[in-house]
Motif scaffolding. Sequence first.
Motif, PDB file in Angstrom:
ATOM      1  N   VAL A   1       0.858  -1.179   0.000  1.00 54.28           N
ATOM      2  CA  VAL A   1       0.000   0.000   0.000  1.00 54.28           C
ATOM      3  C   VAL A   1       0.900   1.238   0.000  1.00 54.28           C
TER       4      VAL A   1
ATOM      5  N   PHE B   1      -6.214   0.775   1.994  1.00 52.48           N
ATOM      6  CA  PHE B   1      -6.791  -0.317   1.209  1.00 52.48           C
ATOM      7  C   PHE B   1      -7.600  -1.205   2.142  1.00 52.48           C
TER       8      PHE B   1
ATOM      9  N   PRO C   1     -11.308  -6.266  -3.150  1.00 50.46           N
ATOM     10  CA  PRO C   1     -10.623  -4.986  -2.980  1.00 50.46           C
ATOM     11  C   PRO C   1     -11.594  -3.810  -2.986  1.00 50.46           C
TER      12      PRO C   1
ATOM     13  N   SER D   1     -11.899   0.604  -1.238  1.00 49.10           N
ATOM     14  CA  SER D   1     -11.260   1.666  -0.473  1.00 49.10           C
ATOM     15  C   SER D   1     -12.246   2.795  -0.227  1.00 49.10           C
TER      16      SER D   1
ATOM     17  N   CYS E   1      -6.847   4.811  -2.514  1.00 48.08           N
ATOM     18  CA  CYS E   1      -5.501   4.301  -2.253  1.00 48.08           C
ATOM     19  C   CYS E   1      -4.752   4.056  -3.561  1.00 48.08           C
TER      20      CYS E   1
ATOM     21  N   LEU F   1      -1.784   1.266  -4.851  1.00 48.70           N
ATOM     22  CA  LEU F   1      -1.126   0.011  -4.504  1.00 48.70           C
ATOM     23  C   LEU F   1      -0.062  -0.337  -5.535  1.00 48.70           C
TER      24      LEU F   1
END
Length: 107
Positions: free
Chosen positions: A64, A69, A92, A94, A98, A100
Amino acid sequence: MGGTPGYVWTSVDDAPVKELFPGIRIRPLWTGGDGAKAQVLEMDPGSCWEGIDVHAPGPEEVFVVAGTFHDGDRDHPAGTFLHAPAGSWHVPQSAAGCTLFVFYPEG
């Protein structure tokens, strides 16, 4: 070292952008001959993967870079490393947004 065969570099800003789902974009950075790949995944605030993300054929490594996340179970703030073994899955998402760094050693 920069002249060594196979040594490559790229800037995230130069990587092509592909929208996977609304508010979720991928920027491919590198793909190896064996299917391995490195990429940056950007998630806007409030975005969520459509369905489940199954890790196959191999594991997924995530760092991250910025934001927070959420893997469908818990929050992971910037600076967190996650290893997801082959066959595992998550959803996944957020709330805050975020960025990644994602690496697939086996494709």
